[in-house]
Write a protein that holds these residues in place. Structure first.
Motif, mmCIF file in Angstrom:
data_model
loop_
_atom_site.group_PDB
_atom_site.id
_atom_site.type_symbol
_atom_site.label_atom_id
_atom_site.label_comp_id
_atom_site.label_asym_id
_atom_site.label_seq_id
_atom_site.Cartn_x
_atom_site.Cartn_y
_atom_site.Cartn_z
ATOM 1 N N GLN A 1 0.734 -1.351 -0.032
ATOM 2 C CA GLN A 1 -0.002 0.120 0.090
ATOM 3 C C GLN A 1 0.812 1.228 -0.133
ATOM 4 O OE1 GLN A 1 -3.842 0.122 2.329
ATOM 5 N NE2 GLN A 1 -2.512 1.650 3.613
ATOM 6 N N THR A 2 2.030 1.249 0.821
ATOM 7 C CA THR A 2 3.006 2.214 0.906
ATOM 8 C C THR A 2 3.622 2.695 -0.565
ATOM 9 O OG1 THR A 2 3.309 1.812 3.107
ATOM 10 C CG2 THR A 2 4.997 3.416 1.893
ATOM 11 N N LEU A 3 4.016 1.417 -1.130
ATOM 12 C CA LEU A 3 4.452 1.632 -2.444
ATOM 13 C C LEU A 3 3.309 2.200 -3.544
ATOM 14 C CD1 LEU A 3 6.737 -1.586 -2.959
ATOM 15 C CD2 LEU A 3 7.421 0.660 -3.309
ATOM 16 N N PHE A 4 2.198 1.711 -3.514
ATOM 17 C CA PHE A 4 1.125 1.804 -4.447
ATOM 18 C C PHE A 4 0.559 3.444 -4.261
ATOM 19 C CE2 PHE A 4 -3.101 2.110 -6.088
ATOM 20 C CZ PHE A 4 -3.161 1.404 -7.210
ATOM 21 N N PHE A 5 0.910 3.768 -3.345
ATOM 22 C CA PHE A 5 0.368 5.439 -2.819
ATOM 23 C C PHE A 5 1.294 6.242 -2.894
ATOM 24 C CE2 PHE A 5 -3.468 2.965 -1.543
ATOM 25 C CZ PHE A 5 -4.342 3.765 -2.417
ATOM 26 N N ARG B 1 -9.002 5.877 -3.129
ATOM 27 C CA ARG B 1 -7.778 6.894 -3.148
ATOM 28 C C ARG B 1 -7.099 6.631 -4.373
ATOM 29 N NH1 ARG B 1 -3.679 5.421 1.628
ATOM 30 N NH2 ARG B 1 -2.552 7.041 0.577
ATOM 31 N N GLY B 2 -6.461 7.609 -5.006
ATOM 32 C CA GLY B 2 -5.719 7.590 -6.115
ATOM 33 C C GLY B 2 -6.714 8.310 -7.271
ATOM 34 N N THR B 3 -6.210 8.138 -8.451
ATOM 35 C CA THR B 3 -6.654 8.831 -9.736
ATOM 36 C C THR B 3 -7.180 7.664 -10.663
ATOM 37 O OG1 THR B 3 -5.066 10.551 -9.519
ATOM 38 C CG2 THR B 3 -6.257 10.352 -11.812
ATOM 39 N N ALA B 4 -8.595 7.494 -10.908
ATOM 40 C CA ALA B 4 -9.086 6.306 -11.695
ATOM 41 C C ALA B 4 -8.934 6.708 -13.213
ATOM 42 C CB ALA B 4 -10.646 6.089 -11.246
ATOM 43 N N ASP C 1 4.900 -7.273 -2.559
ATOM 44 C CA ASP C 1 4.107 -6.498 -1.484
ATOM 45 C C ASP C 1 2.746 -5.861 -2.251
ATOM 46 O OD1 ASP C 1 6.058 -7.112 0.106
ATOM 47 O OD2 ASP C 1 7.221 -5.365 0.058
ATOM 48 N N VAL C 2 3.133 -5.248 -3.559
ATOM 49 C CA VAL C 2 2.027 -4.579 -4.167
ATOM 50 C C VAL C 2 0.801 -5.773 -4.439
ATOM 51 C CG1 VAL C 2 1.481 -3.478 -6.340
ATOM 52 C CG2 VAL C 2 3.395 -2.707 -5.026
#
Length: 171
Positions: A34-38, A52-55, A149-150
């Motif tokens: 999650q830390t890597l993803f965001f 969270r994020g940009t779709a 992890d991702v």
């Protein structure tokens, strides 16, 4: 890569994502993902997870159902059929088509972070196959540990799967 898009689209609608209790903390590996993803992985500049994020990019709920190796292959792919080289009189940019009507085509300009919405009148641009834009994770060169992890994060976020992913599963 078209086969992967069709598979992901079909699987994305196959079953709803498992619900999680509000505020449930992810397991340690999923939390690292999650830390890597965001964060440094920059996945959230084009993809959204759990609001969270940009779709802009494809919905990742379907990809979470695939094997860890298949997810890694999709993430590490350098080109995508969704991206076109868009050229106007003023500039050229890698664009992902969002929608169109009789007069206008709406793209996301992927040269900007987060991608910017651009509306262009038909006839005022050309769009050809992408030859230069690379999927950012391919450029980031995530290690097998980071990729695991991702994958663990995506499985936790969409399927409520708390199983650890061994880095050898994403090689």
């Amino acid at each position: 890569m078209i086969w992967l898009a069709v598979l992901l689209l079909a699987r994305g609608f196959a079953a709803p994502a498992a619900a999680q209790s509000a505020g449930a903390a992810p397991p340690a590996q999923a939390e690292r993902g999650q830390t890597l993803f965001f964060g440094d992985g920059k996945c959230s500049s084009c993809h959204a997870v759990k609001g969270r994020g940009t779709a802009v990019g494809p919905n990742l709920s379907g990809i979470a159902r695939l094997s860890p190796r298949a997810v890694a292959m999709a993430v590490r792919s350098t080109r995508t059929q969704y991206v076109q080289a868009v050229k106007t009189k003023e500039k050229e940019f890698p664009g992902m088509k969002a929608s169109e009507d009789e007069k206008t085509v709406h793209f996301f300009d992927l040269s900007q972070t987060p991608p910017a919405a651009v509306s262009l009148a038909k006839g005022e641009f050309t769009a050809t196959d992408n030859q230069t834009w690379k999927h950012p994770p391919a450029s980031a060169e995530l290690t097998n540990e980071q990729m695991a992890d991702v994958v663990a994060f995506l499985r936790w976020a969409f399927l409520n799967d708390k199983k650890e992913i061994d880095p050898t599963e994403v090689q």
